[in-house]
Write a protein that holds these residues in place. Structure first.
Motif, short mmCIF file in Angstrom:
data_model
loop_
_atom_site.label_atom_id
_atom_site.label_comp_id
_atom_site.label_asym_id
_atom_site.label_seq_id
_atom_site.Cartn_x
_atom_site.Cartn_y
_atom_site.Cartn_z
N ALA A 69 0.68 -1.61 -0.32
CA ALA A 69 0.01 0.46 0.13
C ALA A 69 0.69 1.35 -0.26
CB ALA A 69 -1.17 -0.21 1.40
N ALA A 70 0.11 2.41 -0.39
CA ALA A 70 1.32 3.36 -0.67
C ALA A 70 1.23 4.15 1.00
CB ALA A 70 0.63 4.70 -1.51
N GLY A 71 0.95 4.38 1.63
CA GLY A 71 1.01 5.56 2.94
C GLY A 71 -0.18 4.65 3.65
N LEU A 93 -7.29 -2.26 -6.90
CA LEU A 93 -6.40 -1.69 -6.00
C LEU A 93 -4.72 -2.63 -6.11
CD1 LEU A 93 -6.52 -0.81 -3.02
CD2 LEU A 93 -6.79 -3.32 -2.49
N ARG A 94 -3.77 -1.20 -5.65
CA ARG A 94 -2.17 -1.73 -5.84
C ARG A 94 -1.69 -1.55 -4.49
NH1 ARG A 94 3.01 0.57 -5.81
NH2 ARG A 94 1.63 2.57 -5.84
N ILE A 95 -1.56 -3.21 -4.40
CA ILE A 95 -0.42 -3.98 -3.54
C ILE A 95 0.19 -4.31 -3.48
CG2 ILE A 95 -2.53 -3.26 -1.44
CD1 ILE A 95 -3.65 -6.24 -1.25
N TYR A 145 -8.67 4.17 -1.10
CA TYR A 145 -8.48 3.86 -2.01
C TYR A 145 -8.11 5.31 -2.84
CZ TYR A 145 -8.84 2.22 -6.53
OH TYR A 145 -9.11 0.91 -8.45
N LEU A 146 -6.55 5.68 -3.71
CA LEU A 146 -6.40 6.62 -4.01
C LEU A 146 -6.22 7.14 -5.59
CD1 LEU A 146 -2.63 6.78 -2.51
CD2 LEU A 146 -5.13 7.26 -1.69
N ALA A 147 -7.97 7.10 -5.80
CA ALA A 147 -8.43 7.22 -7.05
C ALA A 147 -9.55 7.17 -7.05
CB ALA A 147 -8.38 5.59 -7.88
N ILE A 192 -9.94 11.78 -4.98
CA ILE A 192 -9.78 12.29 -6.19
C ILE A 192 -8.94 13.41 -6.29
CG2 ILE A 192 -12.69 11.83 -6.32
CD1 ILE A 192 -12.75 15.06 -5.90
N LYS A 193 -7.96 12.93 -7.40
CA LYS A 193 -6.62 13.21 -7.38
C LYS A 193 -6.85 13.63 -9.11
CE LYS A 193 -3.89 8.78 -8.38
NZ LYS A 193 -3.50 7.87 -7.65
N HIS A 194 -5.50 14.33 -9.38
CA HIS A 194 -4.24 15.37 -9.01
C HIS A 194 -5.15 16.54 -8.55
CE1 HIS A 194 -2.78 11.63 -10.44
NE2 HIS A 194 -2.08 11.60 -8.80
N PHE A 195 -5.05 17.21 -7.72
CA PHE A 195 -5.76 18.43 -7.19
C PHE A 195 -4.85 19.83 -7.43
CE2 PHE A 195 -8.72 21.65 -5.45
CZ PHE A 195 -9.78 22.25 -5.71
N ASN A 203 8.37 17.21 -15.22
CA ASN A 203 9.35 18.19 -14.14
C ASN A 203 8.07 18.04 -12.69
OD1 ASN A 203 10.21 19.67 -12.76
ND2 ASN A 203 10.29 21.26 -13.12
N ARG A 204 7.23 16.80 -13.18
CA ARG A 204 5.96 17.20 -12.55
C ARG A 204 5.87 18.03 -11.00
NH1 ARG A 204 3.98 11.21 -10.53
NH2 ARG A 204 5.83 10.69 -9.54
N THR A 205 7.21 18.01 -9.82
CA THR A 205 7.02 18.21 -8.72
C THR A 205 8.01 19.91 -8.87
OG1 THR A 205 9.16 17.15 -8.05
CG2 THR A 205 7.49 15.95 -7.80
N GLY A 391 3.73 2.12 -13.68
CA GLY A 391 3.24 4.01 -12.60
C GLY A 391 2.49 3.72 -11.36
N SER A 392 2.50 4.61 -10.22
CA SER A 392 1.56 4.18 -9.18
C SER A 392 0.14 3.28 -9.62
CB SER A 392 1.58 5.28 -8.25
OG SER A 392 0.77 6.38 -9.13
N GLY A 393 -0.37 3.89 -11.11
CA GLY A 393 -1.07 3.21 -11.44
C GLY A 393 -1.35 1.68 -11.91
C1 BGC Z 1 1.43 9.44 -8.03
C2 BGC Z 1 -0.48 9.18 -6.70
C3 BGC Z 1 0.04 8.21 -6.59
C4 BGC Z 1 0.98 8.34 -5.24
C5 BGC Z 1 1.05 7.22 -4.22
C6 BGC Z 1 2.41 9.62 -6.48
O1 BGC Z 1 3.20 9.22 -7.14
O2 BGC Z 1 1.04 10.55 -8.25
O3 BGC Z 1 -0.96 9.63 -8.13
O4 BGC Z 1 -1.32 7.91 -5.79
O5 BGC Z 1 2.32 8.40 -5.46
O6 BGC Z 1 1.30 5.91 -4.54
#
Ligand code: BGC
Length: 764
Positions: A69-71, A93-95, A145-147, A192-195, A203-205, A391-393
């Motif tokens: 899980a992401a966090g 779900l990403r686990i 759920y990060l979506a 709901i993301k990314h707001f 250079n997204r960050t 990626g995270s998706g």
């Molecule tokens: C992504 C988010 C994702 C988060 C947690 C970030 O890098 O931009 O969409 O939810 O990581 O994995």
């Protein structure tokens, strides 16, 4: 760091003290009052992320609750505050699928990508997919759920467009709202993301998006507004980028004034992972939770409270929202999750939903396949279907059904003479790529798509003789961290060679050729679409992709997907292409903010096209397109009649009757556009306001569709007045099978109105 550990030890020592209020039993007020300042600051930041220096900040070792899980949120045992689990999305779900010392598996269903879901134009279907996803979230022990992800497809090359829905905010917002309702019906949360304004990965960050208030309100925020108002998501995830000079997570204008004061959002805002650069400013902005949490953020908040630049009252606002989130979570309610979601049932859900989002682009009488037994398949991707992006998706699924398998499952004889050579070709190129990686970031580079394998002319001619039809799959993949390139946008020379040679060989024998596009984003089609006999846009259709494609090819279902974006003639036809990092030599910037070297569209991206994104631009310029927004063919035909529109000043109600005039059953997605009377502001030629889909209509069957939307949505945003303004006059409502195939129209009057909005998010 030491300091944090000491405080943590002190906190733990207090655990179990009888007089401590307990979350869930006592009021949030009481729990909040009982928290020490240190606990509060810990509580608004996550427990860190392994490998990113945050692990030592973890108290209670919560990282192992749901591996992968992401966090997680910060637990405080003495107050009965558990750690809740936040896990990605959005295609499932990403686990982690396996766990050390555990023989069980924890695979999740890979559902279709967001773009495919939007292509269904079917909100009920999306809600059902959300329901199935939410069950996996619930049963695997995650809480939020990060979506869904719903940023606008501003330019075809954004590497994460596959997760997003559309170039149009109404499609994005309605799809996301349906998804949220479905997921949350399981008593778990969404984010709901990314707001907001996260429209490029380069250079997204660090990127500063410079956007006019009007374009923000009408295009980039509108989908979020619809989702918040129509589905009440538990949480919102702020984006990485800046808006007009301020990190979105540090923008009070965005996270409080617009989101809460104007739209009435009641939930929690969390950062994207490591987003922004100042924890104290994030708290002050109303970005309640910082994920995954760093020691630096803890220090920034503490320092700000000590020097008075952040008040404890401001912190308490965020702490309260974090408490409210935890209190409503399955974890806090003691939900005994099974780790056994109904994966079989969900495989059926993904198969069914995927076929409704596939878009038939061309069909010269070959589909559905008739009298076909022997099928030849070409293209590396036919053997190695792409379920979704990277990626995270990404989703850790148990399997992916390839086109080859899908065809075999349906009983076709598939010519496998190509298979071994093609798979070897893929493996060789993979190995060569891996061997070529040297720099430290190389683990993050997605493996490039293999170049195509083209059989010899003799082999092709033999294949054309032995088989009834040829199917070629072209694949594209993309994901987090990278934008696509202009080379990825067009067919490669090898792909063209394969297309030309297969078509020549099969046409020479009077046989047909079908192209399947297993892609996550828009590609160039104008120059080659007439070479094969049919083109099916399958998108990335999840783990059952090959079965879903086959269901369309055989005619088990008539295609009913339509494009939620324009397919332009050329990439540069998009107005946004003038200000997008197309092939910019930027290197890779992950979570590290790059030095500002002033590179155009890397440090600063100016959205000079304003509201003219997607079809709004192509219509304004009257530009030819390869396929317009809203386009998609069917195996049957539909007739529209009896258009009627009424406006009672609160709601616009539009009705139209759709009749299946063809020979097979099918569904039709109907689009309602509006053309506004001339007024004070420059207006798009037409704008989508609502849409709907018929049920499956039998040949000859009709259905009256009713589409509604609030009259206030006729407004445009007037920057000078900082107000939403509806001009008085006659509005024309266009019922379209696509944005360039208007079947009938009706008119209605609207009175003038003006709704003031805060003068915020201004360009500097
Ligand atoms: C992504 C988010 C994702 C988060 C947690 C970030 O890098 O931009 O969409 O939810 O990581 O994995």
């Amino acid at each position: 760091m030491k300091k944090i550990m000491l405080i943590s030890a002190a906190v733990l020592a207090l655990a179990g003290c009888k007089s401590d209020p307990q979350l869930g039993k006592d009021s949030i007020d009481k729990v909040l009052k009982a928290m020490t300042l240190e606990e509060k600051v810990h509580f608004v930041i996550g427990t860190g992320m392994a490998g990113f220096g945050g692990e030592s900040a973890v108290v209670g070792a919560t990282k192992n609750i749901v591996p992968g899980a992401a966090g997680t949120t910060y637990p405080i045992e003495r107050l009965g505050i558990p750690s809740i689990v936040l896990a990605d999305g959005p295609a499932g779900l990403r686990i982690d699928p396996t766990r050390e010392g555990d023989e069980n598996t924890y695979y999740c269903t890979h559902f279709p990508i967001g773009t495919l879901l939007a292509s269904t134009w079917n909100q009920e279907l999306v809600e059902n997919v959300g329901k199935a996803m939410g069950e996996e979230v619930h049963e695997y022990g995650a809480d939020v759920y990060l979506a869904p992800a719903l940023n606008i497809h501003r330019n075809p090359l954004n590497g994460r467009n596959f997760e997003y829905y559309s170039e149009d905010p109404v499609v994005a917002g309605k799809t996301a709202a349906a998804y949220v309702r479905g997921v949350q019906s399981n008593d778990v949360g969404t984010s709901i993301k990314h707001f907001a304004y996260n429209n490029q990965e380069t250079n997204r960050t660090g990127n500063n998006a410079v956007i006019s208030p009007r374009a923000q309100r009408e295009i980039y925020l509108k989908g979020f507004e619809i989702t918040v108002k129509e589905s009440d998501p538990w949480t919102v995830m702020s984006s990485y980028n800046k808006i007009n000079g301020t990190y979105t997570s540090q923008s009070k204008d965005l996270q409080t004034t617009v989101l809460r004061d104007e739209w009435g959002f009641k939930g929690l805002v969390m950062t994207d992972w490591f987003g922004g650069d100042n924890g104290a400013e994030q708290i002050a902005a109303g970005n309640d939770m910082l994920q995954p949490g760093t020691d630096l953020q803890y220090q920034q908040i503490m320092d700000a409270i000590k020097d008075g630049s952040l008040s404890e009252a401001e912190l308490d606002v965020c702490v309260r929202r974090c408490l409210e989130l935890v209190a409503r979570s399955p974890k806090a309610k003691g939900y005994a999750y099974s780790n056994k979601p109904d994966l079989k049932a969900h495989a059926a859900v993904t198969r069914q939903s995927a076929l409704e989002g596939m878009v038939l682009l061309e069909n010269k009488g070959v589909l559905p396949l008739k009298n076909v037994k022997n099928v030849a398949v070409f293209g590396c991707t036919s053997f190695d279907f792409i379920a979704g992006g990277t990626g995270s998706g990404n989703v850790n699924r148990a399997y992916t059904v390839s086109l080859l398998d899908g065809l075999k499952n349906a009983g076709f004889n598939v010519d496998e003479s190509n298979k071994e050579a093609t798979l070897k070709h893929i493996a060789d190129e993979d190995a060569a790529f891996k061997a070529s990686l040297t720099d430290q970031l190389s683990a993050f580079y997605p493996t490039p798509r293999p170049s195509e394998f083209v059989p010899s002319n003799a082999e092709l001619s033999a294949s054309a003789k032995a088989n009834d039809v040829a199917i070629i799959t072209f694949g594209r993949n993309s994901g987090e961290f990278f934008d696509r390139t202009s080379a990825d946008f067009v067919l490669s020379p090898k792909e063209r060679e394969l297309l030309n040679k297969v078509t020549a060989a099969f046409h020479a024998k009077g046989k047909k050729v079908v192209v399947v596009l297993n892609i996550g984003g828009v590609i160039e089609t104008a120059s080659w679409k007439n070479i094969p006999d049919a083109v099916l846009l399958a998108w990335q259709a999840g783990q059952e992709g090959g079965n879903s494609v086959t269901d369309i090819l055989t005619g088990a279902k008539s295609p009913s997907g339509k494009l939620p974006m324009t397919f332009p003639m050329n990439l540069m036809d998009h107005a946004s292409s003038a200000n997008f990092p197309i092939d910019s030599d930027t290197g890779v910037y992950f979570t590290n903010r790059r030095e500002d070297i002033g590179q155009k569209d890397v440090d600063v991206t100016r959205y000079e096209e304003g509201i003219y994104v997607g079809y709004r631009w192509f219509d304004k310029q009257n530009l030819p397109v390869s396929y317009p927004f809203g386009y998609g063919l069917s195996y049957t035909t539909f007739e529209y009649s009896a258009p009627a529109v009424a406006n009672d000043g609160k709601t616009v109600t539009a009705k139209v009757t759709v009749k299946n005039t063809g020979a097979v059953a099918g569904k039709e997605a109907v689009q309602l556009y509006v053309n506004a009377p001339a007024g004070t502001l420059d207006k798009p030629v037409k704008e989508l306001k609502a849409y709907g889909k018929t049920k499956e209509l039998a040949p000859g069957e009709s259905q009256e569709l009713t589409l509604t939307f609030p009259t206030s949505e006729l407004a445009s945003f007037d920057e000078e007045a900082s107000a939403w303004k509806v001009d008085a006059g006659t509005y024309t409502f266009l019922f379209g099978a696509s944005s360039r195939d208007i079947r009938c129209t009706a008119t209605a009057e609207a009175a003038a109105s003006e709704t003031p909005a805060h003068r915020v998010l201004l360009m500097k």
